[in-house]
Structures are given as C-alpha cells and as structure tokens.
Motif scaffolding. Structure first.
Motif, PDB file in Angstrom:
ATOM      1  N   LEU A   1      40.633  89.578  69.724  1.00  0.00           N
ATOM      2  CA  LEU A   1      42.006  89.944  70.046  1.00  0.00           C
ATOM      3  C   LEU A   1      42.325  89.337  71.411  1.00  0.00           C
ATOM      4  O   LEU A   1      41.707  89.697  72.419  1.00  0.00           O
ATOM      5  CB  LEU A   1      42.155  91.468  70.093  1.00  0.00           C
ATOM      6  N   LEU A   2      43.272  88.398  71.453  1.00  0.00           N
ATOM      7  CA  LEU A   2      43.622  87.702  72.683  1.00  0.00           C
ATOM      8  C   LEU A   2      44.986  88.156  73.180  1.00  0.00           C
ATOM      9  O   LEU A   2      45.915  88.317  72.391  1.00  0.00           O
ATOM     10  CB  LEU A   2      43.670  86.184  72.464  1.00  0.00           C
ATOM     11  N   ASN A   3      45.101  88.343  74.492  1.00  0.00           N
ATOM     12  CA  ASN A   3      46.392  88.573  75.127  1.00  0.00           C
ATOM     13  C   ASN A   3      46.860  87.234  75.674  1.00  0.00           C
ATOM     14  O   ASN A   3      46.223  86.649  76.556  1.00  0.00           O
ATOM     15  CB  ASN A   3      46.258  89.601  76.255  1.00  0.00           C
ATOM     16  N   ALA A   4      47.970  86.740  75.154  1.00  0.00           N
ATOM     17  CA  ALA A   4      48.458  85.414  75.550  1.00  0.00           C
ATOM     18  C   ALA A   4      48.704  85.320  77.053  1.00  0.00           C
ATOM     19  O   ALA A   4      48.560  84.243  77.640  1.00  0.00           O
ATOM     20  CB  ALA A   4      49.742  85.084  74.788  1.00  0.00           C
ATOM     21  N   ALA A   5      49.055  86.427  77.702  1.00  0.00           N
ATOM     22  CA  ALA A   5      49.310  86.406  79.142  1.00  0.00           C
ATOM     23  C   ALA A   5      48.078  85.983  79.923  1.00  0.00           C
ATOM     24  O   ALA A   5      48.186  85.364  80.983  1.00  0.00           O
ATOM     25  CB  ALA A   5      49.778  87.783  79.613  1.00  0.00           C
ATOM     26  N   ASN A   6      46.900  86.290  79.398  1.00  0.00           N
ATOM     27  CA  ASN A   6      45.655  85.930  80.083  1.00  0.00           C
ATOM     28  C   ASN A   6      45.326  84.448  79.958  1.00  0.00           C
ATOM     29  O   ASN A   6      44.321  83.994  80.519  1.00  0.00           O
ATOM     30  CB  ASN A   6      44.495  86.755  79.531  1.00  0.00           C
ATOM     31  N   HIS A   7      46.170  83.715  79.237  1.00  0.00           N
ATOM     32  CA  HIS A   7      45.962  82.273  79.063  1.00  0.00           C
ATOM     33  C   HIS A   7      47.197  81.470  79.472  1.00  0.00           C
ATOM     34  O   HIS A   7      47.410  80.362  78.986  1.00  0.00           O
ATOM     35  CB  HIS A   7      45.557  81.986  77.623  1.00  0.00           C
ATOM     36  N   GLY A   8      47.998  82.041  80.359  1.00  0.00           N
ATOM     37  CA  GLY A   8      49.099  81.293  80.946  1.00  0.00           C
ATOM     38  C   GLY A   8      50.411  81.345  80.202  1.00  0.00           C
ATOM     39  O   GLY A   8      51.325  80.576  80.513  1.00  0.00           O
TER      40      GLY A   8
ATOM     41  N   ALA B   1      44.279  82.305  87.996  1.00  0.00           N
ATOM     42  CA  ALA B   1      45.689  82.092  88.308  1.00  0.00           C
ATOM     43  C   ALA B   1      46.460  83.379  88.010  1.00  0.00           C
ATOM     44  O   ALA B   1      46.024  84.200  87.201  1.00  0.00           O
ATOM     45  CB  ALA B   1      46.236  80.936  87.479  1.00  0.00           C
ATOM     46  N   PRO B   2      47.611  83.577  88.634  1.00  0.00           N
ATOM     47  CA  PRO B   2      48.391  84.784  88.343  1.00  0.00           C
ATOM     48  C   PRO B   2      49.064  84.708  86.985  1.00  0.00           C
ATOM     49  O   PRO B   2      49.397  83.620  86.509  1.00  0.00           O
ATOM     50  CB  PRO B   2      49.432  84.803  89.464  1.00  0.00           C
ATOM     51  N   TRP B   3      49.234  85.872  86.363  1.00  0.00           N
ATOM     52  CA  TRP B   3      50.043  85.932  85.154  1.00  0.00           C
ATOM     53  C   TRP B   3      51.371  85.217  85.398  1.00  0.00           C
ATOM     54  O   TRP B   3      51.962  85.334  86.480  1.00  0.00           O
ATOM     55  CB  TRP B   3      50.353  87.381  84.803  1.00  0.00           C
ATOM     56  N   LYS B   4      51.871  84.501  84.395  1.00  0.00           N
ATOM     57  CA  LYS B   4      53.193  83.911  84.456  1.00  0.00           C
ATOM     58  C   LYS B   4      54.227  84.993  84.123  1.00  0.00           C
ATOM     59  O   LYS B   4      54.027  85.803  83.207  1.00  0.00           O
ATOM     60  CB  LYS B   4      53.323  82.759  83.457  1.00  0.00           C
ATOM     61  N   THR B   5      55.311  85.009  84.871  1.00  0.00           N
ATOM     62  CA  THR B   5      56.337  86.019  84.671  1.00  0.00           C
ATOM     63  C   THR B   5      57.570  85.442  83.984  1.00  0.00           C
ATOM     64  O   THR B   5      57.697  84.227  83.812  1.00  0.00           O
ATOM     65  CB  THR B   5      56.776  86.615  86.023  1.00  0.00           C
ATOM     66  N   VAL B   6      58.484  86.345  83.620  1.00  0.00           N
ATOM     67  CA  VAL B   6      59.751  85.903  83.055  1.00  0.00           C
ATOM     68  C   VAL B   6      60.476  84.997  84.045  1.00  0.00           C
ATOM     69  O   VAL B   6      61.023  83.956  83.670  1.00  0.00           O
ATOM     70  CB  VAL B   6      60.626  87.115  82.689  1.00  0.00           C
ATOM     71  N   ARG B   7      60.447  85.379  85.327  1.00  0.00           N
ATOM     72  CA  ARG B   7      61.108  84.548  86.342  1.00  0.00           C
ATOM     73  C   ARG B   7      60.488  83.145  86.385  1.00  0.00           C
ATOM     74  O   ARG B   7      61.191  82.136  86.490  1.00  0.00           O
ATOM     75  CB  ARG B   7      61.023  85.203  87.715  1.00  0.00           C
ATOM     76  N   ASP B   8      59.143  83.086  86.312  1.00  0.00           N
ATOM     77  CA  ASP B   8      58.473  81.784  86.280  1.00  0.00           C
ATOM     78  C   ASP B   8      58.989  80.921  85.131  1.00  0.00           C
ATOM     79  O   ASP B   8      59.132  79.707  85.252  1.00  0.00           O
ATOM     80  CB  ASP B   8      56.958  81.970  86.114  1.00  0.00           C
ATOM     81  N   ALA B   9      59.235  81.579  83.989  1.00  0.00           N
ATOM     82  CA  ALA B   9      59.585  80.842  82.774  1.00  0.00           C
ATOM     83  C   ALA B   9      61.034  80.373  82.750  1.00  0.00           C
ATOM     84  O   ALA B   9      61.329  79.296  82.221  1.00  0.00           O
ATOM     85  CB  ALA B   9      59.303  81.714  81.545  1.00  0.00           C
ATOM     86  N   ILE B  10      61.961  81.174  83.301  1.00  0.00           N
ATOM     87  CA  ILE B  10      63.382  80.877  83.072  1.00  0.00           C
ATOM     88  C   ILE B  10      64.194  80.660  84.342  1.00  0.00           C
ATOM     89  O   ILE B  10      65.404  80.451  84.260  1.00  0.00           O
ATOM     90  CB  ILE B  10      64.042  81.996  82.238  1.00  0.00           C
ATOM     91  N   ALA B  11      63.557  80.667  85.506  1.00  0.00           N
ATOM     92  CA  ALA B  11      64.313  80.617  86.767  1.00  0.00           C
ATOM     93  C   ALA B  11      65.184  79.375  86.899  1.00  0.00           C
ATOM     94  O   ALA B  11      66.239  79.418  87.547  1.00  0.00           O
ATOM     95  CB  ALA B  11      63.352  80.701  87.948  1.00  0.00           C
ATOM     96  N   ASP B  12      64.781  78.267  86.296  1.00  0.00           N
ATOM     97  CA  ASP B  12      65.554  77.027  86.448  1.00  0.00           C
ATOM     98  C   ASP B  12      66.677  76.886  85.426  1.00  0.00           C
ATOM     99  O   ASP B  12      67.424  75.895  85.451  1.00  0.00           O
ATOM    100  CB  ASP B  12      64.625  75.809  86.373  1.00  0.00           C
ATOM    101  N   LEU B  13      66.807  77.867  84.529  1.00  0.00           N
ATOM    102  CA  LEU B  13      67.878  77.820  83.539  1.00  0.00           C
ATOM    103  C   LEU B  13      69.134  78.484  84.110  1.00  0.00           C
ATOM    104  O   LEU B  13      69.039  79.515  84.790  1.00  0.00           O
ATOM    105  CB  LEU B  13      67.465  78.552  82.257  1.00  0.00           C
ATOM    106  N   PRO B  14      70.307  77.945  83.833  1.00  0.00           N
ATOM    107  CA  PRO B  14      71.539  78.597  84.304  1.00  0.00           C
ATOM    108  C   PRO B  14      71.729  79.946  83.625  1.00  0.00           C
ATOM    109  O   PRO B  14      71.323  80.142  82.475  1.00  0.00           O
ATOM    110  CB  PRO B  14      72.634  77.607  83.912  1.00  0.00           C
ATOM    111  N   ASP B  15      72.335  80.873  84.345  1.00  0.00           N
ATOM    112  CA  ASP B  15      72.596  82.207  83.803  1.00  0.00           C
ATOM    113  C   ASP B  15      73.599  82.082  82.655  1.00  0.00           C
ATOM    114  O   ASP B  15      74.746  81.659  82.876  1.00  0.00           O
ATOM    115  CB  ASP B  15      73.157  83.100  84.905  1.00  0.00           C
ATOM    116  N   PRO B  16      73.219  82.440  81.424  1.00  0.00           N
ATOM    117  CA  PRO B  16      74.121  82.228  80.280  1.00  0.00           C
ATOM    118  C   PRO B  16      75.339  83.148  80.298  1.00  0.00           C
ATOM    119  O   PRO B  16      76.352  82.844  79.679  1.00  0.00           O
ATOM    120  CB  PRO B  16      73.222  82.519  79.077  1.00  0.00           C
TER     121      PRO B  16
END
Length: 387
Positions: free
Chosen positions: A178-185, A259-274
C-alpha cells in the motif's frame, strides 16, 4: 520494452509506465469518455499517447495468447468499485470485479512482469481472504478454478498448492504494498495498493523503491527554517497559524534527509486564479472556474499548504465531492480540471474530454503519473538487468 495496458482509464498508469520505458502494443479501455480523452491527445503532436494502439472494448473479448512470448509487462487498474470505500463493497460478488480478467491476461500472455493497482479499500479486514486469494492467483495463474468451484474452494486449493512448494508451470514472484503517493513526490495524499510480479524463471528479487518525500520534511520547511514560505514569497502575516504543528516541529532533532511533501500550493501556484482572473485562466486548457462548492461534514476541501486530499471520482455527495481547495481565508472552491490534473501529475499538455463532472470522474479514478513512473522505472531497471 513491450507492454499491454488494461483498464487504461484516462491514461495515468499507462503514461507513467510509458515514460519509464514501456511501449504498449495494445491499450484496452471500455469507457467511451476515457477513450475520447486518449484519442483527443493522440491528435496532438508530440503527445505521450500519440502511438498508443487503443482498443475501445471489453477486456473479456481480448485473446492474450497472441502475445505470448512478446511482452515484458502487462499493467492495469482493474475496476475498483467493488472495493472502493465509497462503493457497495460487494467485492467478489460484484460483476465489475475484473481481477479474474487481469489474471487471465497474465496466464495467456506470460509476460516477464506485471504491475496492477487498486484502491486502499481492498486491504480492509472484511476483504482479507479475497485479497489473499487475488495474490495467490497472481502467483500461480495456471491454477484455475474448476467448473462449479466457488472462489473460497479455489482459494483453499491455491493455498495448498502454494504451501506444497511446487513450482511447475507458470509462476510469479509477487510483491504487494500500500503506497501513499505523497511519499513519492505527488502533491496528494492518495493511497493505492500495487501488485508487482516477476516471472519466476527470471530468478529476480525486487522491492519497492524507498520513499523520497515526507510530512516531517514539510513540517521542518514550514515551521523551522521557513524556506517553504520564502520559496512561495508568502509574508509572515499571511502564513497560517498552526501552533500544534509548530510545537511538533520544534521537537525535531534534525532536518529530515527526505524531500518535503509537495503541497497544493506547490502544484498550482503558477496557474492564474480561475475565479478572479477568468480571462487569463481561459488561455490554459481545462482551467475553468466551477461554481457551487460548499463545505459540509466530511467534505471540507484540501488546505492550500498541504498535499491535497484524495481526489474522488464524483460520486460522493455533490458533483466532485471532496475535490475542493480550502483557502487560508476558510473559503472553498472546486479545483479546476487542470488543477486536478496537476495534483495527479499529468503533463500540462494532456487535455481531458467531456464535462467538468465527467473529467473529474476520469481524474478521480486515475493513478498519479509520477507514482506509476517511479514504480515503472524500477521494474524496467530490474528487467534490463536480467536481459
């Protein structure tokens, strides 16, 4: 290396494995919307799925014997509704259980290896016997059920065969985790069961890759050295106050080596606010604001500065259910399709076909591309070593 991808969905597992070095000779998916998504991307120059031999149809109609001796890998995610936490939990009494077909594919094609995945719900105590039964079938795919033999009787016979130590015929060495995807970036707390098997005559030992990311490392960056906030240019006054987390960080002896868990902010910060910059958002595929989000018990959204909660397939309450962003202000809004694709680590040039609710269903059922690629690269490396 040649492969076959079963139950392909929108392509998450297949894309990750393709990136890892596997070339699919056949990709099978029954759902028309998922096939439309793959076809739409095939029309785009340079798409990772451009050369996939897609077959829209039922896996049960495929003759895998034609591929015997030609495959390095069979992969796929058998429909998980029989085991999903949100489903009716019927498991082996559910006609949607496609594990028997996945095992038939292995039996007929005899690939060097296989990678199958499913939801965490499969590991529940109530499914323990069936979970063990699935694994025994994967280890000994030629020990098939006899006419009128129910699954529990077949299970008992498989156990007897396995304990006898007999290794005649086709057998696989199986590793399940059982893998938690967060533990793999992956910027999402998503737990999936993975089954990885290698044909026994190859005489290979294998184990899952070590975890590369951790909650502790994120805790350190947010509450000890503040590098997380500096990276995102978040002023001290705008940082969420979490006293319990800060105290936990203060008790840490040293900075974690992961490495630190990737966050929602890490993933979407460069996208314009819809919501507030819709004109800029329209320039990005699948990035449209969806109104109607609301918080209610069990559906409170994903905090911006943590990995997202598990994306759901759109059958949990309101359309999209939990698939919401929880802003630092306490407001919630639905993730756009593009933001959800980021959370599932699909490439930005991969587009999704259908309405918002339909595309969210595809994404909610998908395997994170990064997780699939990580496992796939290690499987590929081991197979090349044996060549």
């Amino acid at each position: 290396m040649n492969s076959i991808e079963l139950f392909a969905g929108a392509g998450g597992l297949g894309i990750g494995l393709h990136r890892a070095g596997f070339y699919p000779l056949k990709v099978v998916e029954r759902d028309a919307y998922c096939c439309d998504t793959i076809r739409e991307n095939q029309r785009r120059a340079g798409s990772v799925v451009a050369d996939w031999a897609l077959e829209q149809g039922d896996v049960r109609s495929v003759d895998f014997g034609a591929y015997s001796g030609k495959l390095d890998l069979i992969s796929g995610g058998p429909p998980c509704q029989p085991f999903s936490m949100g489903g009716k939990h019927k498991a082996y009494d559910d006609a949607r259980d496609m594990f028997p077909e996945a095992i038939r594919a292995v039996r007929e094609a005899q690939p060097k290896a296989f990678v199958f995945e499913n939801v965490k719900g499969l590991t529940r105590a109530s499914f323990q016997n069936y979970f063990e039964y699935i694994q025994l079938q994967m280890r000994h795919p030629e020990i098939t059920a006899r006419p009128d033999e129910d699954w529990s009787e077949h299970h008992a016979r498989l156990e007897q065969h396995h304990m006898s130590g007999s290794r005649e015929g086709l057998n696989y060495r199986l590793v399940t985790r059982l893998l938690n995807a967060a533990n793999h970036g992956v910027p999402q707390k998503r737990e999936r069961v993975l089954f990885v098997g290698f044909r026994e005559d190859l005489d290979l030992e294998w184990s899952f890759p070590v975890e590369t990311h951790s909650a502790e490392a994120l805790l350190w960056e947010q509450h000890r050295d503040a590098t997380y906030w500096d990276r995102h240019k978040v002023a001290r006054k705008d940082r969420p106050e979490k006293e319990a987390m800060a105290q936990r960080a203060l008790r840490m002896d040293a900075k974690p080596t992961t490495a630190p868990w990737k966050t929602v902010r890490d993933a979407i910060a460069d996208l314009p606010d819809p919501e507030h910059s819709p004109h800029k958002a329209k320039a990005i595929s699948n990035h449209r604001f969806q109104s109607g989000a609301r918080s209610y018990p069990g559906h409170t959204g994903s905090p911006l500065d943590e990995p997202a909660k598990t994306l759901k397939a759109g059958v949990h309450g309101v359309p999209g259910g939990e698939n919401m962003l929880l802003k630092p202000t306490g407001e919630v809004r639905y993730f756009t399709v593009r933001e959800s694709a980021r959370l599932q680590t699909f490439p930005d040039d991969y587009v999704f076909h259908g309405s918002w609710s339909e595309t969210m269903r595809q994404l909610g059922n998908a395997v994170p591309v990064r997780l699939a690629e990580m496992v796939g690269k290690d499987v590929a490396r081991r197979l090349r070593f044996a060549a």
